[in-house]
Design an enzyme around this catalytic site. Structure first.
Site, PDB file in Angstrom:
ATOM      1  CB  THR A  31      16.908  -9.340 -11.907  1.00 25.30           C
ATOM      2  OG1 THR A  31      16.573  -8.176 -11.144  1.00 25.30           O
ATOM      3  CG2 THR A  31      16.606  -9.085 -13.367  1.00 25.30           C
ATOM      4  CG  ASP A  32      14.383 -10.353  -6.421  1.00 23.88           C
ATOM      5  OD1 ASP A  32      13.825 -10.936  -7.377  1.00 23.88           O
ATOM      6  OD2 ASP A  32      13.773  -9.974  -5.402  1.00 23.88           O
ATOM      7  N   GLY A 118      -0.867  -5.111  -1.487  1.00 26.31           N
ATOM      8  CA  GLY A 118      -1.167  -5.574  -2.836  1.00 26.31           C
ATOM      9  C   GLY A 118      -0.821  -4.592  -3.927  1.00 26.31           C
ATOM     10  CG  LEU A 121       4.091   0.616  -3.725  1.00 27.27           C
ATOM     11  CD1 LEU A 121       3.428   1.907  -3.258  1.00 27.27           C
ATOM     12  CD2 LEU A 121       5.196   0.913  -4.732  1.00 27.27           C
ATOM     13  CB  SER A 122       7.897  -4.191  -0.614  1.00 27.32           C
ATOM     14  OG  SER A 122       8.503  -5.269   0.060  1.00 27.32           O
ATOM     15  CB  SER A 123       2.552  -3.946   2.413  1.00 29.55           C
ATOM     16  OG  SER A 123       2.015  -5.095   1.788  1.00 29.55           O
ATOM     17  CG  ASP A 166      10.457  -6.792  -1.974  1.00 30.53           C
ATOM     18  OD1 ASP A 166      10.999  -6.181  -2.916  1.00 30.53           O
ATOM     19  OD2 ASP A 166       9.402  -7.435  -2.097  1.00 30.53           O
TER      20      ASP A 166
END
Length: 387
Positions: A31-32, A118, A121-123, A166
């Site tokens: 949705t972002d 990967g 979790l937005s590394s 993120d």
């Protein structure tokens, strides 16, 4: 970490450490970039960058996870081309900072991360934001401007057409709270997490590679939906503008695939609002139902799930104490996030790991999702506590 920095780069004065967290999105997926609503939490999992200026003309980057050293001419970043690897994130950020008027000084950066790559979790955002703080070295940049700058680096240099979620939550995370972000106004509200429940992420160990996946296709499909819907509702500039009632009126005028994509986004935005209200009311059962509805929409309408993620959600929903579960992140692999009662956490960890290993022959990694504060400078003790 400072000691490791000096072992690697030699004696240095003024070593500073910066931290930026990863995130897990509780609800509000894809949705972002449609300017809608999302509801992530910043995690205790984070990327740390130890940095100090150097006398040479280079920026030297060392990744502990990859055991790789790369060097770049600090005075020639504007001509730097994309390498197609992990260095694109900090170098993209450095280029954006330079374009914003911040001189990029020669220096050494040691990068350490506990955010699994990967995993959804937005590394990448954690690396971008921590690197930006290291390059700034204490110079002031408004927090919202920091998040937007890092997003631009990922969009324009890395080449991923991501939304702002993120980077935003990595900057604006709140301890013990989720954060509902309006991706159009860029305002946010705290979301109450009721007592007695926890969120747990389960890593399928299937690495998603969004840059090489259907992510870009979904962005284009959403744009096509807006174009088609605009013939009936000219005021609709993004799917965020469309109400569920309007969607039902126009649904049959869209191709089946485009209609499914739009249906997910429109109703997912609505679910985020309901999730926030349920949290404020302490209604954990409603929060859980909304999470499962979100997953089914991602599975069938947006088609970004995977057999591994579906198995983890299906199995979780059979377990005692589980209230809701869904995939989190861009999809095609990565993690699920599960809402469950505190007394069921340990049993859940054991049962889900055993079931997944029996089905796929892989042991999943499991993370407690404790809401964390956003990015900033930190000390050695904070690095040690985050390991």
């Amino acid at each position: 970490m400072t000691e490791d920095f000096r072992k690697l780069f030699g004696p240095a004065e003024g070593v500073r450490i910066y931290r930026a967290p990863g995130r897990v999105n509780l609800i509000g997926e894809h949705t972002d970039y449609n300017l809608g609503f999302v509801c992530p939490v910043a995690l205790q999992l984070a990327t740390y960058v130890a940095a100090a200026k150097s006398d040479g003309g280079e920026i030297r980057l060392y990744s502990e996870q990859r055991r790789e050293m790369r060097a770049f001419d600090a005075g020639a970043l504007s001509g730097q081309r994309r390498a197609g690897d992990w260095t694109d994130y900090p170098i993209g950020v450095a280029r954006e900072l330079a374009a914003a008027g911040f001189a990029i000084r020669p220096g050494n950066l040691l990068i350490r991360s506990t955010v699994p790559e990967g995993s959804g979790l937005s590394s990448s955002a954690a690396l971008e934001v921590s690197s930006a703080l290291a390059f700034l070295a204490g110079r002031e940049l408004a927090r919202l401007d920091l998040a937007l700058l890092c997003q631009r680096a990922e969009r324009d240099f890395v080449g991923m057409p991501c939304g702002v979620m993120d980077q935003y939550i990595s900057v604006f995370g709140r301890e013990n709270c989720a954060v509902e972000i309006d991706c159009r106004s860029l305002e946010h509200h705290d979301v109450q997490i009721p007592e007695g429940v926890s969120f747990v992420a389960v890593n399928s160990m299937v690495k998603h590679a969004l840059a090489a996946s259907a992510y870009s296709d979904r962005v284009e499909e959403c744009a096509a939906a807006v174009k088609g819907i605009g013939r009936r509702f000219p005021a609709v500039r993004s799917l965020r503008d469309l109400t569920p009632e309007q969607f039902r009126m126009v649904e049959r005028e869209l191709s089946p695939t485009i209609a499914r994509r739009a249906r997910h986004v429109v109703f997912e935005d609505h679910r985020v609002e309901q999730f926030r209200a349920a949290g404020a009311a302490g209604d954990v059962e409603a929060m859980g139902r909304l999470m499962e509805q979100s997953h089914r929409s991602l599975q069938y309408d947006y088609e970004v799930s995977s057999p591994e993620l579906d198995f983890l959600v299906d199995r979780a929903m059979e377990m005692e104490g589980v209230l809701g579960s869904r995939m989190t992140g861009g999809g095609f692999g990565g993690c699920t996030v599960t809402l469950l009662r505190n007394e069921s956490v340990e049993r859940f960890r054991e049962e889900i790991a055993g079931a997944y290993e029996e089905r796929f022959g892989v042991t999943p990694r499991i993370y407690d999702c404790k809401p964390s504060d956003g990015a900033g400078e930190c000390c050695e003790a904070e690095v040690a506590a985050g390991q």
